[in-house]
Design a protein around this motif. Structure first.
Motif, PDB file in Angstrom:
ATOM      1  N   ASP A 205       0.844  -1.197   0.000  1.00  0.00           N
ATOM      2  CA  ASP A 205       0.000   0.000   0.000  1.00  0.00           C
ATOM      3  C   ASP A 205       0.881   1.249   0.000  1.00  0.00           C
ATOM      4  OD1 ASP A 205      -2.065   1.791   0.178  1.00  0.00           O
ATOM      5  OD2 ASP A 205      -2.395   1.452   2.328  1.00  0.00           O
TER       6      ASP A 205
ATOM      7  N   ASP B  45       0.612   4.361  -1.004  1.00  0.00           N
ATOM      8  CA  ASP B  45       0.131   5.669  -0.568  1.00  0.00           C
ATOM      9  C   ASP B  45      -0.548   5.620   0.806  1.00  0.00           C
ATOM     10  OD1 ASP B  45      -2.251   4.459  -1.156  1.00  0.00           O
ATOM     11  OD2 ASP B  45      -2.844   5.865  -2.716  1.00  0.00           O
TER      12      ASP B  45
ATOM     13  N   ASP C 177      -3.268   4.501   2.054  1.00  0.00           N
ATOM     14  CA  ASP C 177      -4.672   4.865   2.243  1.00  0.00           C
ATOM     15  C   ASP C 177      -5.494   3.682   2.762  1.00  0.00           C
ATOM     16  OD1 ASP C 177      -4.857   3.275  -0.003  1.00  0.00           O
ATOM     17  OD2 ASP C 177      -6.068   4.684  -1.164  1.00  0.00           O
TER      18      ASP C 177
ATOM     19  N   ARG D 156      -5.867   0.764   1.347  1.00  0.00           N
ATOM     20  CA  ARG D 156      -6.393  -0.086   0.286  1.00  0.00           C
ATOM     21  C   ARG D 156      -5.316  -0.312  -0.775  1.00  0.00           C
ATOM     22  NH1 ARG D 156     -10.951   2.806   2.031  1.00  0.00           N
ATOM     23  NH2 ARG D 156     -10.122   4.713   1.161  1.00  0.00           N
ATOM     24  N   ILE D 157      -5.261  -1.529  -1.297  1.00  0.00           N
ATOM     25  CA  ILE D 157      -4.331  -1.834  -2.380  1.00  0.00           C
ATOM     26  C   ILE D 157      -5.093  -1.787  -3.697  1.00  0.00           C
ATOM     27  CG2 ILE D 157      -2.872  -3.608  -3.421  1.00  0.00           C
ATOM     28  CD1 ILE D 157      -2.332  -4.660  -0.584  1.00  0.00           C
TER      29      ILE D 157
ATOM     30  N   GLU E 150      -1.114  -0.119  -7.560  1.00  0.00           N
ATOM     31  CA  GLU E 150      -0.113  -0.365  -6.522  1.00  0.00           C
ATOM     32  C   GLU E 150       0.445  -1.777  -6.643  1.00  0.00           C
ATOM     33  OE1 GLU E 150      -1.335   2.663  -2.938  1.00  0.00           O
ATOM     34  OE2 GLU E 150      -2.433   0.803  -3.134  1.00  0.00           O
TER      35      GLU E 150
HETATM   36 CA    CA Z   1      -3.235   2.435  -1.551  1.00  0.00          CA
END
Ligand code: CA
Ligand code: CA
Length: 72
Positions: free
Chosen positions: A15, A17, A19, A21-22, A26
């Motif tokens: 992940d 960034d 956030d 969630r993948i 990514e």
């Molecule tokens: Ca992400």
């Protein structure tokens, strides 16, 4: 046998960034960093295999469930 915290560490690595969630992007980026070739289509299919609610993104819960199923 890996623990949930190991899955969380791996999840955090993918992940990029952070956030929670993948995304398919990514996943593809990770494969490229590992020196693997991965098309957007392959990344999308890998995400689809793990995605349980069909939103196209992988949460830690979905990731952990998938990894547990694999016996990894
Ligand atoms: Ca992400
Ligand atoms: Ca999902």
């Amino acid at each position: 046998m890996a623990s949930n915290s190991d899955y969380a560490a791996t999840f955090g690595f993918v992940d990029a960034d952070s956030d929670g969630r993948i995304s398919a992007q990514e996943y593809a980026d990770l494969m490229h960093r590992l020196g693997d070739t991965c098309t957007q289509e392959q990344a999308r299919q890998a995400i689809e295999a793990m995605d349980q609610d069909g939103d196209g993104l992988i949460t830690l819960e979905e990731f952990t469930a998938y990894m547990s199923d694999q016996g990894a």
